[in-house]
Design a protein around this motif. Structure first.
Motif, mmCIF file in Angstrom:
data_model
loop_
_atom_site.group_PDB
_atom_site.id
_atom_site.type_symbol
_atom_site.label_atom_id
_atom_site.label_comp_id
_atom_site.label_asym_id
_atom_site.label_seq_id
_atom_site.Cartn_x
_atom_site.Cartn_y
_atom_site.Cartn_z
ATOM 1 N N PHE A 368 0.830 -1.198 0.000
ATOM 2 C CA PHE A 368 0.000 0.000 0.000
ATOM 3 C C PHE A 368 0.868 1.252 0.000
ATOM 4 C CE2 PHE A 368 -2.170 3.251 2.705
ATOM 5 C CZ PHE A 368 -3.042 3.691 1.719
ATOM 6 N N VAL A 369 0.503 2.212 -0.846
ATOM 7 C CA VAL A 369 1.164 3.509 -0.892
ATOM 8 C C VAL A 369 0.132 4.564 -0.527
ATOM 9 C CG1 VAL A 369 2.297 5.206 -2.356
ATOM 10 C CG2 VAL A 369 2.821 2.778 -2.628
ATOM 11 N N GLY A 370 0.361 5.232 0.572
ATOM 12 C CA GLY A 370 -0.578 6.268 0.977
ATOM 13 C C GLY A 370 -0.351 6.721 2.401
ATOM 14 N N ALA A 371 -1.227 7.570 2.846
ATOM 15 C CA ALA A 371 -1.150 8.122 4.193
ATOM 16 C C ALA A 371 -1.866 7.206 5.175
ATOM 17 C CB ALA A 371 -1.786 9.519 4.207
ATOM 18 N N THR A 372 -1.746 7.512 6.444
ATOM 19 C CA THR A 372 -2.521 6.809 7.451
ATOM 20 C C THR A 372 -3.976 7.255 7.367
ATOM 21 O OG1 THR A 372 -2.003 8.515 9.086
ATOM 22 C CG2 THR A 372 -0.547 6.587 8.996
ATOM 23 N N PRO A 373 -4.915 6.428 7.774
ATOM 24 C CA PRO A 373 -6.319 6.828 7.692
ATOM 25 C C PRO A 373 -6.605 8.095 8.499
ATOM 26 C CG PRO A 373 -6.133 4.473 8.111
ATOM 27 C CD PRO A 373 -4.757 5.045 8.273
ATOM 28 N N ALA A 374 -7.596 8.838 8.047
ATOM 29 C CA ALA A 374 -8.024 10.022 8.792
ATOM 30 C C ALA A 374 -8.663 9.631 10.117
ATOM 31 C CB ALA A 374 -8.997 10.845 7.949
ATOM 32 N N ASN A 375 -9.189 8.421 10.200
ATOM 33 C CA ASN A 375 -9.721 7.864 11.449
ATOM 34 C C ASN A 375 -8.882 6.652 11.833
ATOM 35 O OD1 ASN A 375 -10.700 6.542 9.169
ATOM 36 N ND2 ASN A 375 -12.607 5.899 10.140
ATOM 37 N N PRO A 376 -7.744 6.847 12.490
ATOM 38 C CA PRO A 376 -6.744 5.792 12.671
ATOM 39 C C PRO A 376 -7.247 4.527 13.353
ATOM 40 C CG PRO A 376 -5.842 7.943 13.254
ATOM 41 C CD PRO A 376 -7.309 8.137 13.065
ATOM 42 N N GLY A 377 -8.301 4.581 14.117
ATOM 43 C CA GLY A 377 -8.781 3.387 14.802
ATOM 44 C C GLY A 377 -9.688 2.504 13.975
ATOM 45 N N CYS A 378 -9.889 2.829 12.719
ATOM 46 C CA CYS A 378 -10.825 2.082 11.873
ATOM 47 C C CYS A 378 -10.338 0.655 11.637
ATOM 48 C CB CYS A 378 -11.006 2.796 10.543
ATOM 49 S SG CYS A 378 -9.481 2.903 9.559
ATOM 50 N N ASP A 379 -11.305 -0.257 11.417
ATOM 51 C CA ASP A 379 -10.944 -1.637 11.094
ATOM 52 C C ASP A 379 -11.481 -2.072 9.742
ATOM 53 O OD1 ASP A 379 -13.651 -1.950 11.502
ATOM 54 O OD2 ASP A 379 -13.462 -3.334 13.189
ATOM 55 N N GLY A 380 -12.178 -1.195 9.051
ATOM 56 C CA GLY A 380 -12.678 -1.502 7.727
ATOM 57 C C GLY A 380 -13.968 -2.274 7.712
ATOM 58 N N VAL A 381 -14.097 -3.253 8.572
ATOM 59 C CA VAL A 381 -15.285 -4.110 8.569
ATOM 60 C C VAL A 381 -16.410 -3.480 9.379
ATOM 61 C CG1 VAL A 381 -16.181 -6.382 9.181
ATOM 62 C CG2 VAL A 381 -13.861 -6.152 8.261
ATOM 63 N N ASN A 382 -16.112 -3.032 10.588
ATOM 64 C CA ASN A 382 -17.133 -2.382 11.425
ATOM 65 C C ASN A 382 -17.112 -0.864 11.258
ATOM 66 O OD1 ASN A 382 -18.015 -4.844 12.875
ATOM 67 N ND2 ASN A 382 -15.917 -4.818 13.665
ATOM 68 N N THR A 383 -15.920 -0.310 11.116
ATOM 69 C CA THR A 383 -15.774 1.131 10.915
ATOM 70 C C THR A 383 -14.952 1.355 9.657
ATOM 71 O OG1 THR A 383 -15.771 1.518 13.306
ATOM 72 C CG2 THR A 383 -14.943 3.288 11.897
#
Length: 542
Positions: A368-383
Motif C-alpha cells: 500500500f502507498v498512501g497516508a494513514t487513515p483520517a480515522n486511525p482506529g478504523c478496522d474496515g469491517v465495522n468502521t
C-alpha cells in the motif's frame, strides 16, 4: 533485495512434483486420454494480480482474511506458502511467465515488464510484454527491426510453451485472461492466427477484440473441441523442442462460448464477449468452471486485484482504494462470494481437492502507498477507513519526472527509462557502463532527493542501484536480445515511481488510471515535485 509483503502462494513447485506427464505423440486423429499422475484428474491454475495474506494496516483484516472461502479452502485442504518471492523486477507480465514456465526472467526473455526497453535505430523503444507466445520483438514494435523471439531462451529459441506437456499427455488446456498463451493484440495476433485476409480480421473494433482476444483452448491431438467445425486452427509453435504438429486451438469468445454451452458469469451475464484483462472472480471462476465441466482438465486463468476499482461507478467514483475503505471491503466480499459459488459448484460435479490440483498464486507483491487513515482506529469491517483528500490525495503512488530532476541537478546526459518505481535507465547510443557519461548519471541520481507528499519528509530518491553486472546476477539480463542491454537499474523510495518525459509507450495492465494529480511546490537544490497518482500498487526493489 526486495521489499515485499508476505503474500499468498500455493507453490507452483507442487505442480511439477505432483503430476507425471506422458509425452509420447499420439497418431493424428486419435484422442488420447488425459494422463495425469497421483490420482489428479484436473489442474486449476489461478493467478491474482496481487492478493495479500498479511495486513497492510494492522487493524484491517487482510485480503485473504476478507475472502474466507478461499482462505479456508487453502488452509484446510492444501499448502499455504506466505513467503512468496517474486522475480526482479516484479510486474504482471514477467511474474505470470515465471509461474507458467518455472523460468527466471533471463531465461524467458522478459527481464523487464510490463514493457521492455530495446535500442532501435531511432533511440529506445519499449515493446509491450503482453503478446502471443510466438511473436518476434519486431512483431510487437516494428521499429526495433529485431527478429528475435520476444519469449526467447538464452540460445535464441522460442521458450517452450507451457501447455505443450499437457496436450502431449492427452489433455486439453484452457486459458482465460492470462498472459501470452492467449491472443493479446488486435489486429496483429488476429491476422497471424486467422490469416490476412480473413473474416475474423475484417471485423471492426471493439468487436474484433471482444471476439478473439483473451481466451484460448489448446487441444490435444484428435480433440473434438478444436475441430474445424468448431473453427479450430493450427496451434503453431515453429521451434517447439521435438516439434509440435497435428495440434489445433480455439481462440476467442466467439468460438469458445458456444463450445462451452453458452455459460453465464456468476452475476448472470453471458460470457459471450471477452471483458478485458481485468476480470473479477465472478467472470474468471465461472469460465474456469465451464471449461472443467466441458472436459477441459487443465485451465490457466487470471483475476484482477481487489484494491483497484474493478466494478466501476456502481461501486465507487474512486479508481483505487486504501485498506479498510468501504468500496474495498465491498469488493472483497464480492470476490469471496464468487469463490464460495465456485467451490460449491465444482464439488457438486465431483471436482474437488480429492482429484484436482488447485494452484492459487499472486503476481508482483505490491504494498500500500498512501497516508494513514483520517480515522486511525478504523478496522474496515465495522468502521470504514477514510483517507485525507488534501493537501494531496491520501491514497496513491507518487510520480516524479526523473529526467527533469537530473537536468535540474546539472546533468544533461540524455536517457530514457522504463516507467517503474525501480526504473531501468537506457542511454541512447549504448555507451558502456564505464563510459564517463553513464558514471556521471549514476552519481547524479544517487544524490537526488524529493519530498514524500504522504509524510512531508525529504527522502533520498534512490535506495539502491544495479549496473548490468549485478543485474545479471539477479537474472535480469537477457542474453539473446542483443539490443535490450540497459545501463542502470535504480530503486526508488518506497512510495514513488519515475516517469518518462513522453507518454508511456506500453500500458501497465491492471493499474488504475492516473488521476490528474496534485503537484507539490518544488524547493531549491536538485529536488523536483512529486505528483500523486491514483495507482495503488508499487513494487520496490533494492
Amino acid at each position: 533485495m526486495k521489499s515485499r509483503k508476505r503474500i499468498l502462494k500455493f507453490a507452483w513447485a507442487l505442480l511439477a512434483g505432483a503430476i507425471l506427464l506422458a509425452v509420447a505423440a499420439w497418431p493424428a486423429g486419435a484422442r488420447a486420454a488425459c494422463q495425469l499422475g497421483n490420482g489428479i484428474e484436473h489442474v486449476v491454475y489461478v493467478e491474482f494480480d496481487n492478493v495479500h495474506f498479511t495486513r497492510d494496516n494492522p487493524n484491517v483484516p487482510s485480503d485473504l482474511e476478507q475472502m474466507p472461502h478461499l482462505l479456508n479452502f487453502l488452509t484446510q485442504n492444501g499448502t499455504l506458502d506466505a513467503g512468496d518471492h517474486a522475480v526482479l523486477i516484479s510486474h504482471t507480465a514477467n511474474d505470470i511467465l515465471t509461474t507458467q514456465t518455472g523460468l527466471y526472467s533471463d531465461d524467458d526473455g522478459i527481464a523487464v515488464a510490463n514493457s521492455f526497453g530495446v535500442f532501435d535505430p531511432s533511440g529506445v523503444g519499449f515493446p509491450s510484454s503482453f503478446f502471443y507466445w510466438t511473436d518476434l520483438v519486431k512483431d510487437i514494435t516494428p521499429a526495433t527491426m529485431d527478429s528475435t523471439f520476444a519469449l526467447t531462451t538464452p540460445s535464441g529459441e522460442n521458450v517452450p510453451a507451457p501447455w505443450v506437456p499437457f496436450t502431449r499427455a492427452g489433455c486439453d488446456v484452457g486459458a482465460y485472461s492470462t498472459a501470452n498463451i492467449v491472443l493479446e493484440r488486435s489486429p496483429f495476433d488476429v491476422a497471424k492466427v486467422f490469416g490476412n485476409p480473413s473474416s475474423q480480421l475484417s471485423e471492426s473494433e471493439p468487436q474484433r477484440t471482444n471476439d478473439f482476444i483473451g481466451e484460448a483452448i489448446h487441444c490435444t491431438q484428435g480433440s473434438a473441441l478444436c475441430s474445424t467445425a468448431n473453427r479450430g486452427v493450427t496451434d503453431t509453435l515453429p521451434s517447439e523442442p521435438d516439434g509440435y504438429m497435428g495440434y489445433q486451438a480455439l481462440f476467442g469468445a466467439k468460438y469458445i462460448y458456444p463450445v462451452l454451452g453458452n455459460p453465464n458469469d456468476y452475476n448472470g451475464n453471458p460470457l459471450n464477449s471477452f471483458p478485458g484483462f481485468d476480470p473479477v472472480p465472478a467472470q474468471t471462476l465461472a469460465m474456469v468452471e465451464a471449461m472443467l465441466k466441458k472436459g477441459i482438465p487443465v485451465v490457466f486463468a487470471y483475476i484482477a486485484d481487489a484494491h483497484d476499482n474493478q466494478e466501476g461507478h456502481s461501486l465507487s467514483l474512486e479508481s483505487t482504494f486504501g485498506p479498510g475503505e468501504a468500496p474495498y471491503v465491498k469488493q472483497l466480499k464480492d470476490y469471496d462470494t464468487a469463490f464460495e459459488t465456485f467451490f460449491a459448484n465444482l464439488k457438486s460435479e465431483g471436482i474437488d481437492q480429492t482429484n484436482t490440483l488447485f494452484v492459487f498464486t499472486p503476481d508482483e507483491g505490491d504494498h500500500f502507498v498512501g497516508a494513514t487513515p483520517a480515522n486511525p482506529g478504523c478496522d474496515g469491517v465495522n468502521t470504514p477507513c477514510t483517507y485525507p483528500t488534501s493537501p494531496v490525495p491520501g491514497v496513491g503512488e507518487l510520480d516524479i519526472n526523473l529526467n527533469g530532476l537530473a537536468a535540474a541537478a546539472g546533468d544533461s546526459t540524455p536517457f530514457d527509462i522504463h516507467f517503474d518505481d525501480a526504473p531501468t535507465v537506457y542511454v541512447p547510443g549504448q555507451p558502456l557502463p564505464t563510459d564517463p557519461s553513464v558514471r556521471k548519471l549514476e552519481q547524479t541520481m544517487a544524490g537526488l532527493t524529493a519530498e514524500n507528499l504522504h509524510t512531508g519528509s525529504i527522502e533520498n530518491l534512490m535506495v539502491a542501484m544495479a549496473d548490468p553486472v549485478e543485474e545479471s546476477m539477479l537474472h535480469m539480463v537477457t542474453q539473446a536480445i542483443p539490443h535490450a542491454r540497459r545501463h542502470l537499474r535504480t530503486s526508488a523510495i518506497p512510495t514513488s515511481s519515475s516517469s518518462r518525459r513522453r507518454p508511456l509507450r506500453a500500458p501497465l495492465r491492471s493499474w488504475a488510471p492516473a488521476s490528474p494529480g496534485i503537484t507539490a511546490t518544488s524547493s531549491p537544490r536538485s529536488r523536483a515535485p512529486l505528483s500523486v497518482s491514483q495507482v495503488r500498487e508499487s513494487t520496490i526493489s533494492a
